[in-house]
Design a protein around this motif. Structure first.
Motif, mmCIF file in Angstrom:
data_model
loop_
_atom_site.group_PDB
_atom_site.id
_atom_site.type_symbol
_atom_site.label_atom_id
_atom_site.label_comp_id
_atom_site.label_asym_id
_atom_site.label_seq_id
_atom_site.Cartn_x
_atom_site.Cartn_y
_atom_site.Cartn_z
ATOM 1 N N GLY A 248 3.809 12.344 11.381
ATOM 2 C CA GLY A 248 2.765 13.415 11.105
ATOM 3 C C GLY A 248 3.466 14.484 10.380
ATOM 4 N N GLN B 299 -7.768 14.897 2.555
ATOM 5 C CA GLN B 299 -7.221 13.664 2.705
ATOM 6 C C GLN B 299 -6.600 13.072 1.460
ATOM 7 O OE1 GLN B 299 -8.060 11.122 5.565
ATOM 8 N NE2 GLN B 299 -6.591 10.114 3.876
ATOM 9 N N CYS C 233 -4.308 9.137 7.885
ATOM 10 C CA CYS C 233 -5.622 9.865 8.243
ATOM 11 C C CYS C 233 -5.579 11.153 8.431
ATOM 12 C CB CYS C 233 -6.069 9.368 9.589
ATOM 13 S SG CYS C 233 -4.711 9.312 10.929
ATOM 14 N N ILE C 234 -6.374 12.247 8.269
ATOM 15 C CA ILE C 234 -6.282 13.550 8.854
ATOM 16 C C ILE C 234 -7.155 13.651 10.034
ATOM 17 C CG2 ILE C 234 -5.756 14.263 6.469
ATOM 18 C CD1 ILE C 234 -8.599 15.217 6.032
ATOM 19 N N THR C 235 -6.735 14.562 10.768
ATOM 20 C CA THR C 235 -7.548 15.118 11.986
ATOM 21 C C THR C 235 -8.682 15.848 11.716
ATOM 22 O OG1 THR C 235 -6.202 17.225 12.186
ATOM 23 C CG2 THR C 235 -5.432 15.066 13.309
ATOM 24 N N TYR D 294 -5.301 20.630 8.056
ATOM 25 C CA TYR D 294 -5.528 19.451 9.158
ATOM 26 C C TYR D 294 -4.103 19.068 9.352
ATOM 27 C CZ TYR D 294 -9.966 19.500 6.689
ATOM 28 O OH TYR D 294 -11.057 19.898 6.111
ATOM 29 N N GLN E 113 -3.966 5.635 12.738
ATOM 30 C CA GLN E 113 -5.231 6.095 13.328
ATOM 31 C C GLN E 113 -4.963 6.842 14.803
ATOM 32 O OE1 GLN E 113 -7.853 6.934 11.153
ATOM 33 N NE2 GLN E 113 -8.619 8.083 13.038
ATOM 34 N N CYS F 82 -4.257 10.324 15.083
ATOM 35 C CA CYS F 82 -5.248 11.182 14.817
ATOM 36 C C CYS F 82 -6.405 11.267 15.886
ATOM 37 C CB CYS F 82 -6.116 10.712 13.417
ATOM 38 S SG CYS F 82 -5.034 11.194 11.768
ATOM 39 N N ASN G 81 -7.424 14.507 18.077
ATOM 40 C CA ASN G 81 -8.590 15.182 17.807
ATOM 41 C C ASN G 81 -8.919 15.534 19.519
ATOM 42 O OD1 ASN G 81 -8.594 15.354 15.183
ATOM 43 N ND2 ASN G 81 -9.582 13.327 14.844
#
Length: 252
Positions: free
Chosen positions: A84, A91, A97-99, A211, A217, A220, A224
């Protein structure tokens, strides 16, 4: 005979245990500008946010990579050298992925208290000498850009410390930028002479968020879920308030 049977089992156990414990570790690359990030062992605003989120993911250990320039940080994430990375703007920067929005920037107008300015809109900056951060014209919206392009007394500098110095030496009327970055720089150059009551903060811009980016994923999704719990607990806002207190500012 019994020894011959147990030895392979023991070797297998020793091999499995390190792997299973490592599976719970996530490697996160951090940026290189204070006070959002800092060398290991020093307080850092955005790292404190990440720490708070991961308190709600107890089976996940975090290993940090400190003081990474932005380009290197993104390369490490996209090459899989880190799981991370913090402070992702959109993005398009990451292959994973982004949160949800995590890190809050609070661009404000800062003036000398002695000037007794009351600034509640862009229009009240008319006729004033203004210094902004590099690329502020492109980042603070079309209205800001159009207004400042008409102001011959507007300039941008590449270093927040230069902004702080210009305002502290009364060479400009107004400085525009993130209040945490500015106050940190001001405290650094003023040192023992820093007095927060000498400066006034005017809030006229909406906050901007960045982010976390991850290459899986699952990371992420769990981040979240934990972020929501962290925010609902009140601890998220408490982190920001605590960092303001470092600079002598009381929070509402």
């Amino acid at each position: 005979m019994r020894t011959n049977v147990l030895l392979p089992l023991l070797i297998s156990f020793l091999l499995i245990v390190p792997l299973s414990s490592h599976a719970h570790t996530v490697i996160i690359a951090l940026g290189d500008f204070q006070p959002m990030f800092a060398p290991e062992g020093e307080p850092a605003l955005f790292k404190s946010i990440i720490d708070g989120v991961y308190k709600h993911i107890p089976d996940r250990q975090v290993q940090y990579l400190y003081m990474m320039p932005t380009k290197r940080l993104l390369n490490m994430l996209n090459k899989g050298e880190a799981d991370g990375a913090a402070n992702i703007f959109n993005q398009a920067e990451v292959q994973g992925c982004i949160t949800d929005p995590v890190f809050r920037y609070e661009d404000v107008v800062i003036t000398r208290t002695s000037k007794k300015f009351k600034i509640m809109s862009l229009e009240e900056l008319s006729g004033k000498t203004v210094v902004g951060y590099q690329r502020a014209l492109n980042l603070l919206g079309d209205k800001y850009k159009a207004f400042m392009e008409k102001n011959p007394k507007y300039q941008e500098v590449g270093n927040v410390t230069d902004q702080a110095r210009l305002l502290s030496q009364d060479l400009v009327d107004v400085s525009i930028g993130d209040k945490y970055l500015f106050l940190h720089s001001l405290k650094q150059i003023a040192q023992d002479k820093f007095n927060p009551s000498d400066y006034q903060i005017h809030t006229i811009f909406p906050p901007v968020y960045t982010y976390m980016g991850f290459n899986d994923q699952q990371y992420c999704d769990e981040f979240n879920t934990a972020l929501k719990k962290f925010q609902e607990s009140g601890e998220y806002e408490k982190v920001y308030s605590q960092f303001l207190k470092v600079y002598g500012y009381a929070t509402p």
